[in-house]
Write an enzyme that holds these catalytic residues in place. Structure first.
Site, PDB file in Angstrom:
ATOM      1  N   LYS A 167       0.847  -1.187   0.000  1.00 35.43           N
ATOM      2  CA  LYS A 167       0.000   0.000   0.000  1.00 35.43           C
ATOM      3  C   LYS A 167       0.892   1.249   0.000  1.00 35.43           C
ATOM      4  CE  LYS A 167      -4.429   1.033   2.098  1.00 35.43           C
ATOM      5  NZ  LYS A 167      -5.540   0.547   2.906  1.00 35.43           N
ATOM      6  N   GLU A 212     -19.976  -5.528   9.657  1.00 35.57           N
ATOM      7  CA  GLU A 212     -20.964  -4.759  10.413  1.00 35.57           C
ATOM      8  C   GLU A 212     -22.088  -5.638  10.966  1.00 35.57           C
ATOM      9  OE1 GLU A 212     -19.804  -3.920   7.397  1.00 35.57           O
ATOM     10  OE2 GLU A 212     -18.792  -2.000   7.689  1.00 35.57           O
ATOM     11  N   ARG A 262     -25.819  -2.444   6.286  1.00 36.00           N
ATOM     12  CA  ARG A 262     -25.516  -3.872   6.179  1.00 36.00           C
ATOM     13  C   ARG A 262     -26.150  -4.701   7.299  1.00 36.00           C
ATOM     14  NH1 ARG A 262     -20.617  -5.235   3.023  1.00 36.00           N
ATOM     15  NH2 ARG A 262     -21.333  -4.493   1.001  1.00 36.00           N
TER      16      ARG A 262
HETATM   17  C1  LIG Z   1     -19.293  -2.205   4.214  1.00 33.48           C
HETATM   18  C2  LIG Z   1     -18.104  -1.302   4.320  1.00 33.48           C
HETATM   19  N1  LIG Z   1     -17.544  -1.075   5.525  1.00 33.48           N
HETATM   20  C3  LIG Z   1     -16.479  -0.258   5.623  1.00 33.48           C
HETATM   21  C4  LIG Z   1     -15.952   0.347   4.525  1.00 33.48           C
HETATM   22  C5  LIG Z   1     -14.824   1.342   4.662  1.00 33.48           C
HETATM   23  N2  LIG Z   1     -13.597   0.884   3.983  1.00 33.48           N
HETATM   24  C6  LIG Z   1     -13.254   1.345   2.772  1.00 33.48           C
HETATM   25  S1  LIG Z   1     -11.841   0.682   2.212  1.00 33.48           S
HETATM   26  C7  LIG Z   1     -11.658  -0.233   3.607  1.00 33.48           C
HETATM   27  C8  LIG Z   1     -10.465  -1.117   3.767  1.00 33.48           C
HETATM   28  C9  LIG Z   1     -10.357  -2.050   2.639  1.00 33.48           C
HETATM   29  O1  LIG Z   1      -9.184  -2.774   2.765  1.00 33.48           O
HETATM   30  P1  LIG Z   1      -8.695  -3.638   1.542  1.00 33.48           P
HETATM   31  O2  LIG Z   1      -9.829  -4.328   0.935  1.00 33.48           O
HETATM   32  O3  LIG Z   1      -7.571  -4.481   2.023  1.00 33.48           O
HETATM   33  O4  LIG Z   1      -8.193  -2.570   0.494  1.00 33.48           O
HETATM   34  P2  LIG Z   1      -6.874  -1.659   0.539  1.00 33.48           P
HETATM   35  O5  LIG Z   1      -7.348  -0.266   0.804  1.00 33.48           O
HETATM   36  O6  LIG Z   1      -5.963  -2.167   1.592  1.00 33.48           O
HETATM   37  O7  LIG Z   1      -6.285  -1.767  -0.807  1.00 33.48           O
HETATM   38  C10 LIG Z   1     -12.695  -0.011   4.501  1.00 33.48           C
HETATM   39  C11 LIG Z   1     -12.834  -0.600   5.837  1.00 33.48           C
HETATM   40  C12 LIG Z   1     -16.581   0.091   3.288  1.00 33.48           C
HETATM   41  N3  LIG Z   1     -16.157   0.686   2.161  1.00 33.48           N
HETATM   42  N4  LIG Z   1     -17.635  -0.734   3.209  1.00 33.48           N
END
Ligand SMILES: Cc1ncc(C[n+]2csc(CCOP(=O)(O)OP(=O)(O)O)c2C)c(N)n1
Length: 618
Positions: free
Chosen positions: A277, A360, A388
């Site tokens: 990242k 969630e 959710r």
């Molecule tokens: C249902 C839901 N909960 C929380 C989020 C907030 N959120 C956006 S990106 C993320 C982390 C995602 O991590 P990953 O899939 O590993 O992607 P990365 O950013 O590390 O590439 C979160 C918790 C969301 N988008 N949707």
């Protein structure tokens, strides 16, 4: 001349030599850093997926093939190389391009995204449509290790494996969610990461065995046995997916080969890709959590524009204070410790803090069970993500009338994240949960007292709902279910939360016009008989309700129903709200203006209700 200038499609990517492709990756990184520094956006996730996106466009053609980016916050490179380079400076701005995939923005965007863990379900849906329609295109899901912590992803994985449909699921594993990834998924991936490169072995086998069918069959069977012998089984292959990897997600050649192989296998394949990242940007590499989603910053140093104190910060601080005196209080987050202001709680009370991952629904059921056993759980969650958990709210919390406190953050318009993230439905869905109390602080002082009230004076489920950002000119503390903030005689204006700031600004302008507005602020929207509102309406006969929510189930409708039940005739009514709740990106103020809930619209509508023409100031 730059290479990027001539790239407008997957086809253009395919024309590049390996060295040109490398150079394009670097150009894209510079372009993204400089552009995001001005517009704000998801920096670290996009820098980590530059090579992966290029390799995908090398193999697939998004004019026909369907690439589903999970969450979609990592789609910037895809957007830039599919015709949106020149519009990229408008990212997340009103009228500009979205920060998430949008099929109505470009045909290259396969599906809507914004909420995590949905890409595999969408991919299998498209693959099944392809089969039934006898169509010819490839389907790929790109999902992060964070998004893989969501239960929906497992439903998708299990169904994908069972379907036998040729789809490729690319697991973009950077060991990070927004903060460090948590739980069993993180541990599982940790063990897979250290496995020796299997891809090259497979590639070699394939190259020597594809010439003759019987050789291929023999080798394939032997290979499967060898694979079982060499590799420890993993949960993906045990499910029935073909597991490939791990592959270096910044090595373009390896990535392209692995994706081609996954595609050729013509079955459900999970390709495990390791990325970093923030790759290529020292401050984002060092602090991927801080640079996950950012406002404007200095592209050289990474220094972020200062942000004011928010409701989230205050909530975290107050919760810590209450938790010091009440050991029953536990805090829960679904991968949003930073965003919800609960990081300080995690630091102070590590044993009483639970980050459950992007889960969630699980968080709500877990909180219900904690409450059943005598704890006082507080789930801090964004309004749109709590959608959710609607079933869990009713089934697990409400049926037993359990005392779970929901700190519903980002309630109302959220601004630049746009339609997937606006918190416009919670008044509607929380209002449908039996026994739910909903408190709407309009200032930090009210947040403090309402959180105290929710923790110590409410018996069943209770939500404290507050917006993104900080308080406005209204900083008072009115704790009543209904408070008259300003007396008036011509019309009654009802609001709650920080909409009070728009209403008070409007009331001032109306006074200049000789229109006397009675301003009523609701502190508790459910349960509420709206008696003070009805008393005011008996006096004025004209109602305006200004709300930052969707129309369905809004408080205006409830007040109108109460008027009907009480046979209270009204001379004129106006419900100002956000209609069907599908509101694109822009700043909160722009959106309030565009969708007619700001002070100016309240003034205009009020004058109309009173049958008065506005005198234009000269
Ligand atoms: C249902 C839901 N909960 C929380 C989020 C907030 N959120 C956006 S990106 C993320 C982390 C995602 O991590 P990953 O899939 O590993 O992607 P990365 O950013 O590390 O590439 C979160 C918790 C969301 N988008 N949707």
């Amino acid at each position: 001349m730059s290479i990027l200038e001539n790239i407008n499609s997957s086809a253009d990517i395919k024309k590049l030599s390996p060295s040109e492709l490398e150079a394009l990756g670097e150009e894209l990184r510079r372009f993204e850093i400089e552009s995001i520094a001005r517009t704000g956006g998801h920096l670290a996730s996009n820098l980590g997926t530059v090579e992966l996106t290029l390799a995908l466009h090398r193999v697939y053609d998004t004019a026909k093939d369907r690439i589903l980016f999970d969450v979609g916050h990592q789609c910037y490179t895809h957007k830039i190389i599919t015709g949106r380079r020149d519009a990229f400076h408008t990212l997340r701005q009103r009228g500009g391009i979205s920060g998430f995939p949008k099929p109505n923005e470009a045909a290259d965007d396969a599906f809507i995204a914004g909420h995590a863990s949905a890409s595999i379900s969408a991919a299998i849906g498209m693959a099944r449509a392809r089969t039934l329609q006898n169509a010819d295109y490839d389907v790929v899901a790109v999902i992060g290790d964070g998004a893989l912590t969501g239960g929906l992803a497992y439903e998708g994985l299990c169904n994908a494996a069972a379907s036998g449909e040729p789809i490729v699921i690319i697991l973009n594993d950077n060991n990070m969610s927004i903060s460090e990834n948590v739980g069993g998924t993180a541990r599982l991936l940790q063990s897979l990461r250290i496995k020796p490169g299997y891809i090259n072995f497979k590639k070699w086998f394939r190259s020597v065995s594809t010439h003759t069918r019987w050789v291929y069959d023999f080798v394939h069977r032997t290979k499967e046995r060898l694979k079982a012998w060499i590799l420890p089984s993993n949960v993906f292959s045990d499910m029935g997916l073909y597991y490939l990897g791990p592959v270096d997600g910044h090595n373009l050649e390896q990535l392209e080969n692995a994706i081609r192989l996954a595609r050729e296998l013509k079955r459900p394949v999970l390709l495990h890709v390791l990325t970093q990242k923030g790759k290529g940007c020292p401050y984002a590499e060092a602090h991927p959590d801080k640079y996950h989603g950012v406002g404007a910053f200095d592209p050289l140093t990474g220094e972020l524009a200062p942000a004011g104190l928010s409701f989230s910060d205050r909530m975290g601080e107050y919760l810590c204070r209450f938790a010091e005196h009440d050991s029953r209080i536990v805090a829960i987050t679904a991968a949003m410790a930073g965003g919800t202001g609960t990081e300080c709680f995690a630091g102070k009370f590590p044993d009483r803090f639970f980050d459950v991952g992007i889960a969630e629904g699980h968080a709500v059921t877990m909180a219900a069970a904690m409450a059943k056993q005598g704890l006082l759980p507080v789930f801090a969650v964004y309004s749109s993500f709590l959608q959710r958990s609607f079933d869990m709210l009713i089934h697990d919390v409400a049926l037993l009338k359990l005392h779970v406190v929901f700190c519903v953050d980002r309630a109302g318009l959220v601004g630049s994240d746009g339609e997937t993230h606006q918190g416009l439905f919670d008044i509607c869905y929380l209002g449908a949960v039996p026994g739910m109390t909903v408190l709407c602080p309009a200032s930090f002082a009210e947040l403090h007292n309402m959180l105290d009230y929710a923790l110590h004076s409410v018996a069943g489920p209770v939500a404290v709902r507050y917006p993104r950002g900080g308080e406005g000119i209204y900083t008072d503390c009115n704790m009543h279910a209904e408070s008259i903030i300003q007396e008036g005689t011509d019309l009654s204006i009802v609001c709650y939360g920080t909409m009070i700031n728009e209403v008070l600004a409007a009331a001032e302008k109306l006074a200049v016009q000789g229109i006397s507005a009675e301003v009523i602020k609701l502190g508790i929207v459910f349960p509420n008989e709206y008696e003070l509102c009805l008393a005011s309406l008996r006096k004025t006969g004209r109602l305006l309700v200004a709300e930052e929510v969707c129309a369905a189930g809004c408080i205006g409708q409830r007040i109108l129903a109460a008027c009907a039940v009480k046979d209270l005739p009204l001379k004129a009514v106006k419900l100002l709200n956000l209609g069907d709740g599908i509101i694109p990106h822009g700043t909160v103020q722009e959106l309030r203006h565009d969708y007619g809930i700001d002070a100016d619209e309240i003034v205009r509508s009020s004058a109309e209700l009173c049958g008065r023409d506005l005198v234009v100031e000269t």
